[in-house]
Design a protein around this motif. Structure first.
Motif, mmCIF file in Angstrom:
data_model
loop_
_atom_site.group_PDB
_atom_site.id
_atom_site.type_symbol
_atom_site.label_atom_id
_atom_site.label_comp_id
_atom_site.label_asym_id
_atom_site.label_seq_id
_atom_site.Cartn_x
_atom_site.Cartn_y
_atom_site.Cartn_z
ATOM 1 N N GLU A 17 -0.446 17.754 -14.458
ATOM 2 C CA GLU A 17 0.268 18.477 -13.411
ATOM 3 C C GLU A 17 -0.031 17.766 -12.081
ATOM 4 O OE1 GLU A 17 -0.683 22.689 -12.902
ATOM 5 O OE2 GLU A 17 1.473 23.039 -12.900
ATOM 6 N N ALA A 18 0.896 16.935 -11.633
ATOM 7 C CA ALA A 18 0.652 16.130 -10.426
ATOM 8 C C ALA A 18 0.798 16.981 -9.167
ATOM 9 C CB ALA A 18 1.600 14.939 -10.389
ATOM 10 N N LEU A 19 1.794 17.848 -9.126
ATOM 11 C CA LEU A 19 1.981 18.754 -7.983
ATOM 12 C C LEU A 19 2.065 20.182 -8.507
ATOM 13 C CD1 LEU A 19 4.629 16.792 -5.845
ATOM 14 C CD2 LEU A 19 2.129 16.652 -5.746
ATOM 15 N N PRO A 37 -8.006 13.187 -2.386
ATOM 16 C CA PRO A 37 -8.693 12.262 -3.283
ATOM 17 C C PRO A 37 -7.712 11.481 -4.170
ATOM 18 C CG PRO A 37 -9.179 14.573 -3.856
ATOM 19 C CD PRO A 37 -8.351 14.586 -2.608
ATOM 20 N N ASN A 38 -8.186 10.444 -4.800
ATOM 21 C CA ASN A 38 -7.351 9.672 -5.727
ATOM 22 C C ASN A 38 -6.782 10.616 -6.778
ATOM 23 O OD1 ASN A 38 -9.884 7.192 -5.501
ATOM 24 N ND2 ASN A 38 -7.856 7.042 -4.603
ATOM 25 N N GLY A 39 -5.491 10.465 -7.010
ATOM 26 C CA GLY A 39 -4.840 11.303 -8.027
ATOM 27 C C GLY A 39 -4.432 12.683 -7.527
ATOM 28 N N ALA A 40 -4.593 12.933 -6.229
ATOM 29 C CA ALA A 40 -4.287 14.273 -5.679
ATOM 30 C C ALA A 40 -2.794 14.584 -5.687
ATOM 31 C CB ALA A 40 -4.815 14.379 -4.249
ATOM 32 N N GLY A 41 -1.973 13.543 -5.663
ATOM 33 C CA GLY A 41 -0.522 13.761 -5.661
ATOM 34 C C GLY A 41 0.176 13.248 -4.406
ATOM 35 N N LYS A 42 -0.517 12.444 -3.609
ATOM 36 C CA LYS A 42 0.072 11.956 -2.353
ATOM 37 C C LYS A 42 1.295 11.077 -2.614
ATOM 38 C CE LYS A 42 -3.767 9.940 -1.211
ATOM 39 N NZ LYS A 42 -4.505 10.288 -2.442
ATOM 40 N N SER A 43 1.130 10.087 -3.474
ATOM 41 C CA SER A 43 2.256 9.170 -3.727
ATOM 42 C C SER A 43 3.398 9.894 -4.419
ATOM 43 C CB SER A 43 1.800 7.973 -4.571
ATOM 44 O OG SER A 43 0.829 7.238 -3.855
#
Ligand SMILES: Nc1ncnc2c1ncn2[C@@H]1O[C@H](COP(=O)(O)OP(=O)(O)OP(=O)(O)O)[C@@H](O)[C@H]1O
Ligand SMILES: [Mg+2]
Length: 236
Positions: A17-19, A37-43
């Motif tokens: 679940e990315a977002l 953090p890395n993998g938080a869903g920013k990109s």
């Protein structure tokens, strides 16, 4: 008026679940950093705002329109995490081609102007695929900014750039009168380019506020990085 709005957005990649119920909005002219953090869903968030990915659920608006709308594309500049200019075109050809696609009246002149701004003139006849990673990043930034976008999404924009170019790009971005969302792990980039911060973790907003508020949460002389690290680690 809000220029960027996400309401209860969900995005899943298989079992990841990315977002998860992501909501935030950015007023027109706002300058916001997206931290997490890395993998938080920013990109993933950036890709959805740019119209490259569709959310599974929720609503996304850019100036009241859907991402990917023709009108939105015209006013948006999106720098992905891993930008890829046309590898077999030279630096100059890439710029002239995108300037022409964007309907800029004098693409050749615009291409030259951008090469001069970003110190790319010496590479003008080199194919993009043969550039060093940092020079590719310069070209990618030039391609994103050449139409003077009103809404600017930058995913870790200063990656790979040498220090003089970082300073030059920061200066260029600060001069622009646009709505900004910039994802970064470097707090000095956030504090120099933006005045508000949205912190996400596991696909949801965990904190948002002004940089002034963020700084004021620190103990005396505590670096802002330490405040942010504390915020991120408080989320279980
Ligand atoms: N195309 C994809 N296929 C499968 N999983 C994906 C895909 N894109 C992203 N993910 C997953 O979604 C989550 C969010 O990824 P995203 O790239 O948005 O994170 P990020 O906040 O940009 O991280 P970073 O700081 O490392 O750049 C991660 O768990 C990632 O593995
Ligand atoms: Mg990312």
């Amino acid at each position: 008026m809000d220029c960027i709005t996400l309401v209860n957005v969900y995005k899943r990649f298989g079992s990841i679940e990315a977002l998860r119920d992501l909501s935030f909005s950015i007023p027109c002219g706002g300058r916001y950093a997206l931290l997490g953090p890395n993998g938080a869903g920013k990109s993933t968030t950036m890709k959805i705002l740019a119209g490259m990915l569709k959310p599974d659920q929720g609503d996304v608006f850019i100036k009241g329109l859907k991402p990917g709308d023709k009108q939105v594309k015209r006013i948006m500049g999106y720098l992905p995490e891993d930008p890829m200019p046309y590898r077999i075109l030279t630096v100059r050809e890439n710029l002239e081609y995108i300037a022409a696609l964007r309907g800029i009246p004098n693409p050749k002149e615009k291409a030259r102007e951008m090469m001069e701004k970003l110190d790319l003139v010496q590479y003008e006849n080199i194919q993009a695929g043969k550039l060093s990673r940092g020079n590719q990043q310069k070209l990618a930034i030039a391609l994103v900014l050449l139409h003077n976008p009103e809404i600017v999404l930058l995913d870790e924009p200063l990656n790979y750039l040498d220090i003089p170019t970082q300073e030059k790009v920061i200066g260029m971005l600060r001069q622009m009168n646009a709505t900004f969302l910039v994802s970064t792990h470097i707090m000095s980039i956030a504090t120099r380019l933006t005045d508000h911060v949205i912190v996400i973790s596991k696909g949801s907003v965990i904190w948002s506020g002004s940089i002034v508020d963020l700084k004021s949460m620190g103990k005396e002389e505590e670096p802002i990085e330490s405040v942010v690290a504390r915020l991120m680690s408080n989320v279980g």
